[in-house]
Design a protein around this motif. Sequence first.
Motif, PDB file in Angstrom:
ATOM      1  N   ARG A  51      -2.115 -11.359  -3.711  1.00 58.76           N
ATOM      2  CA  ARG A  51      -2.548 -11.970  -2.491  1.00 58.76           C
ATOM      3  C   ARG A  51      -1.500 -11.680  -1.538  1.00 58.76           C
ATOM      4  O   ARG A  51      -1.725 -12.060  -0.184  1.00 58.76           O
ATOM      5  N   ILE A  52      -0.380 -11.364  -1.869  1.00 60.15           N
ATOM      6  CA  ILE A  52       0.709 -10.602  -0.625  1.00 60.15           C
ATOM      7  C   ILE A  52       1.227  -9.475  -1.326  1.00 60.15           C
ATOM      8  O   ILE A  52       0.820  -8.979  -2.386  1.00 60.15           O
ATOM      9  N   PRO A  53       1.532  -8.553  -0.061  1.00 66.61           N
ATOM     10  CA  PRO A  53       1.898  -7.213  -0.497  1.00 66.61           C
ATOM     11  C   PRO A  53       2.751  -6.864  -1.836  1.00 66.61           C
ATOM     12  O   PRO A  53       3.789  -7.286  -2.064  1.00 66.61           O
ATOM     13  N   ALA A  54       2.355  -5.988  -2.495  1.00 68.48           N
ATOM     14  CA  ALA A  54       3.188  -5.519  -3.808  1.00 68.48           C
ATOM     15  C   ALA A  54       3.364  -4.058  -3.789  1.00 68.48           C
ATOM     16  O   ALA A  54       2.485  -3.275  -3.124  1.00 68.48           O
ATOM     17  N   ALA A  55       4.434  -3.522  -3.960  1.00 67.36           N
ATOM     18  CA  ALA A  55       4.985  -2.264  -3.663  1.00 67.36           C
ATOM     19  C   ALA A  55       4.117  -1.435  -4.817  1.00 67.36           C
ATOM     20  O   ALA A  55       4.003  -1.503  -5.935  1.00 67.36           O
ATOM     21  N   VAL A  56       3.801  -0.258  -4.120  1.00 65.25           N
ATOM     22  CA  VAL A  56       3.046   0.994  -4.950  1.00 65.25           C
ATOM     23  C   VAL A  56       4.015   1.544  -5.691  1.00 65.25           C
ATOM     24  O   VAL A  56       5.423   2.037  -5.323  1.00 65.25           O
ATOM     25  N   LYS A  57       3.733   1.944  -7.124  1.00 66.74           N
ATOM     26  CA  LYS A  57       4.676   2.857  -7.893  1.00 66.74           C
ATOM     27  C   LYS A  57       4.473   4.085  -7.648  1.00 66.74           C
ATOM     28  O   LYS A  57       3.720   4.839  -8.390  1.00 66.74           O
ATOM     29  N   GLY A  58       4.893   4.662  -6.482  1.00 66.83           N
ATOM     30  CA  GLY A  58       4.768   6.166  -6.077  1.00 66.83           C
ATOM     31  C   GLY A  58       5.643   6.904  -5.329  1.00 66.83           C
ATOM     32  O   GLY A  58       6.684   6.157  -4.929  1.00 66.83           O
TER      33      GLY A  58
END
Length: 370
Positions: A113-120
């Motif tokens: 529901r809130i931003p999560a960091a992309v693993k890339g």
Amino acid sequence: MALIGTLMMPAAATGAATDDPPARLAAGNAHTCVLDGGGRAFCWGYNYQGQLGHSGTANRARPIAVRTHAGVVLAQIAAGDGHTCGLAKNGRAYCWGDGRLGQLGHGGVADQRIPAAVKGPAFTRITAGDDHTCGLGGDGRAYCWGSGEYGQTGTGDLAGRPAPVAVKGPAFTQVSAGGVHTCGLARDGRAYCWGNGVYGQLGDGGAANRPAPVAVRGPVFSALAAGRYHTCGLGRDGTAYCWGEGTSGELGDGGAMTRSRPVAVRSPAGVRFTTLAAGSGHTCGLAGDRRTYCWGEGGSGELGYGGRERRLTPVAVKGPAFSQLSAGDSHTCGLAGPRAYCWGEGQYGKLGDGNVAYRTVPVAVAPAKG
């Protein structure tokens, strides 16, 4: 922190080249997002999966601030079906909303529901399809994640990916995610597409799905825009070309046929486009005369000319001069100076003007709260 007055966004110069300014406006399926001048994200519309990014699931008919991590300044925004992604100035990507197919890129399949960091890796551009997301790495390689049911992640198979994986293709200068397909622009101006091709949206002359990039059988392009089931490209002379699903007139060639290869849009005399935006069943473009034109499905008012009939060729939008455009599902939005405007279907509040009415001409997005 609430914004006072209008959403303040710096005007961006239009241009057909791949060095266009990053998108600060994104129209998704039933929600819309924008960045203000300070790199803060605001979203409105449908929110069942948390795609508005403010921790709740209530729909919003006017902008509300996304709860980004402290110190994160966003430079670009992208909206898909039930998810949204933002690209920070340091190249890190963040996604939120529906994550059931891995489209958030955090390594799992949970909603956020809130931003999560992309693993890339670090990205220079980001783009969102219905249930997949892609980014352009600093090395020129395209990376995709999320649903791979039709091969839209470009990995050569149909597996879903919960974190970014490199596309099996050449180096790209631009990548654009459609509903269930993706297209990329190579350094030599050749276009490549992959994923669902049943409507000819891959432009290779066939109607087969492709799990890895195939060359579009058309001219060289300076920009690409992938819609739900069609794709458009901007020729280096300003001529617009489209291919794929055409039954609503979204190809702009004067007919309503599906095309598996690019066909020229029948633009008004003397009109040359600088930017294109492809939605669900319609397409819009900014022209060198500073006017905006749209074509295709118009039943919700998404063409912005004041009526609700489809148009098989471009019709002028009754609105101000825009610097950026984004076409969603039955609605369209644009930036004009410091203000955002939207038109078309207002269900769930996705036009951001404070209600859920249909609008056949652009209306200003209401001041943000939160």
